[in-house]
Design a protein around this motif. Sequence first.
Motif, mmCIF file in Angstrom:
data_model
loop_
_atom_site.group_PDB
_atom_site.id
_atom_site.type_symbol
_atom_site.label_atom_id
_atom_site.label_comp_id
_atom_site.label_asym_id
_atom_site.label_seq_id
_atom_site.Cartn_x
_atom_site.Cartn_y
_atom_site.Cartn_z
ATOM 1 N N LYS A 492 78.237 63.510 3.508
ATOM 2 C CA LYS A 492 79.373 64.406 3.265
ATOM 3 C C LYS A 492 79.234 65.387 2.110
ATOM 4 C CE LYS A 492 84.054 62.202 3.432
ATOM 5 N NZ LYS A 492 84.299 62.777 4.357
ATOM 6 N N ASP A 493 79.003 65.066 1.399
ATOM 7 C CA ASP A 493 78.572 66.846 0.191
ATOM 8 C C ASP A 493 77.832 67.459 0.832
ATOM 9 O OD1 ASP A 493 80.616 65.320 -1.068
ATOM 10 O OD2 ASP A 493 78.981 64.940 -2.958
ATOM 11 N N LYS A 495 77.465 67.934 3.900
ATOM 12 C CA LYS A 495 77.853 68.678 4.904
ATOM 13 C C LYS A 495 79.989 70.319 4.832
ATOM 14 C CE LYS A 495 77.479 65.388 8.474
ATOM 15 N NZ LYS A 495 78.530 64.096 9.509
ATOM 16 N N SER A 496 79.793 69.333 3.117
ATOM 17 C CA SER A 496 80.673 70.316 2.389
ATOM 18 C C SER A 496 79.827 71.026 2.260
ATOM 19 C CB SER A 496 81.366 69.277 1.911
ATOM 20 O OG SER A 496 81.918 70.523 0.531
ATOM 21 N N ASN A 497 79.241 70.774 1.530
ATOM 22 C CA ASN A 497 78.349 72.358 0.912
ATOM 23 C C ASN A 497 77.696 73.978 1.498
ATOM 24 O OD1 ASN A 497 78.300 71.325 -1.479
ATOM 25 N ND2 ASN A 497 76.585 70.121 -1.623
ATOM 26 N N LYS A 499 79.607 73.910 4.913
ATOM 27 C CA LYS A 499 80.122 75.068 4.976
ATOM 28 C C LYS A 499 81.236 75.817 3.987
ATOM 29 C CE LYS A 499 82.683 71.555 7.667
ATOM 30 N NZ LYS A 499 83.759 70.765 8.226
ATOM 31 N N LYS A 500 81.039 75.423 3.009
ATOM 32 C CA LYS A 500 80.764 76.538 1.862
ATOM 33 C C LYS A 500 80.018 78.138 1.759
ATOM 34 C CE LYS A 500 82.732 73.830 -1.895
ATOM 35 N NZ LYS A 500 82.861 72.546 -2.746
#
Length: 503
Positions: A492-493, A495-497, A499-500
């Motif tokens: 999850k982290d 994927k989140s990074n 996106k950022k």
Amino acid sequence: MEKKVVIIGGGLGGMSVGIRLAADNYDVTILEKGGRLGGKLNKRGGMGYTFDIGPTILTMPWVLEQLFHHVNRNLSDYLHIKRIEPQWKTFFEDGTVIDLTCDIPELIKQLESVSRDDANEVFSYLNYCSKMYEYSLKSFYKKSLTGLTDLRSMHSVKELLFMDPLKTINQGTKRFFKNKKLQQLFNTLTMYIGSSPYHAPAFLSQLAHIQLGLGIYYVEGGMFQIADAMSRVLHELEADVHLNAQVKRILTSGTKATGVELENGIVIDADLVISNLEVIPTYKTLLKDSLNSKQLKQEEEKFPPTVSGFALLLGIKKQYHNLTHHNFFFSDNPDKEFDQIFNKGVPADDPTIYVGISSKTDQSQAPQGKENFFVLTHVPPLSEGECWENKKEKYRKLIFDKLERMGLKELNNNIEFEYTLTPNDFKNLYGSNGGSMYGVVSDRKKNGGFKFPSESTLLENLYFVGGSTHPGGGVSYVTLSGQLTADLILSKDIKSNLKKEIS
């Protein structure tokens, strides 16, 4: 910036996820209410006797090897693991004795003494169970599953149908064995998950392959050495471990977990909170003012607790040469036994009794010429307000009468050390739901054999590890739960990074 992770509880699940995340540069803090790490992997002793009072059998050691390998360590540098043979010695009321062994020719010989026709089915049965395990390696042991949708995405229709989704373990066993004793023998493997073979889904028949195909193991010096080894690794990775640190509540902001408050008033902020306490007790004791009671009730109905236990730690001043390391004294009526425990919610009046004697393998666990008996019977989880204080003597007598009747002559007269653990003790020690020993029950109709998802469905940034979450209870499953939860968090982290970066 490193993400700050607070882990509530230092059991095997908490330590496992802590090791993984610390190795991946998360800022890890473990808060353990007791004076040691290890959770249910516990020990007691006195008068020269030592007892494992949690798990006494290690299966799938590859789970531990995988954890240590991930952080560039060799398990063999920390633990000495020994394979146990014969695996179990099993006793029936009519005097029948069967040694369960992974030596297949010897196993067939043992089964032939009971039923020649059924012994001929052992290869078909083991092939069936090994296929269940093989398919689980693709999904059950690979990813933190949330339910049937996840399973469907990882298997073909053919594989899903082979896993007998509409059948129970008992129905699977009866396909291959007609003899009641052999059905009972293989159904008893569900003891590893604290569930009923009449309720647990058939894909868990793989427990027979896990035992007979992969073997069962013991750790020299006692099973608690696993906790010591993982604790050493945590400190080598510079995780922040606090003992005697009781968490009062999980702090929230809106729908997110933001940290914890300790009983002494200290507040620790966190980006992620991971609870090694079982899911229902976490919600009821650490988030009691933050959750919808209707949602909580639905979760409780879907994921009831497994059995608890009534245990006797006995220092025996003689040796019983007719016993091995692991021994089972079976109920004469398993249908009635499981009906009483799982349907009626009362202790069985003729329970199956486990007697573990680790001094058979490791003489350091008892004085010379003597033996350490860990005697365990499964009993229903506690109902609200239930107390075992007034019934433990009666149940103790029932157990001793049965063991002496089935061959352990003068057992009561040879005890020089004794300690009793009731379901109330298990609940008080570990905060488990109803004193549950294995987390959440596997029930085909209630939950399809699935556990609570590792990621909370009720609060963001809150995760779970341990026996109540995927894949379940027992040393290997709980340790694996920590690894799979760490994988989920990392995924999850990442994927989140990404996106950022894209935005």
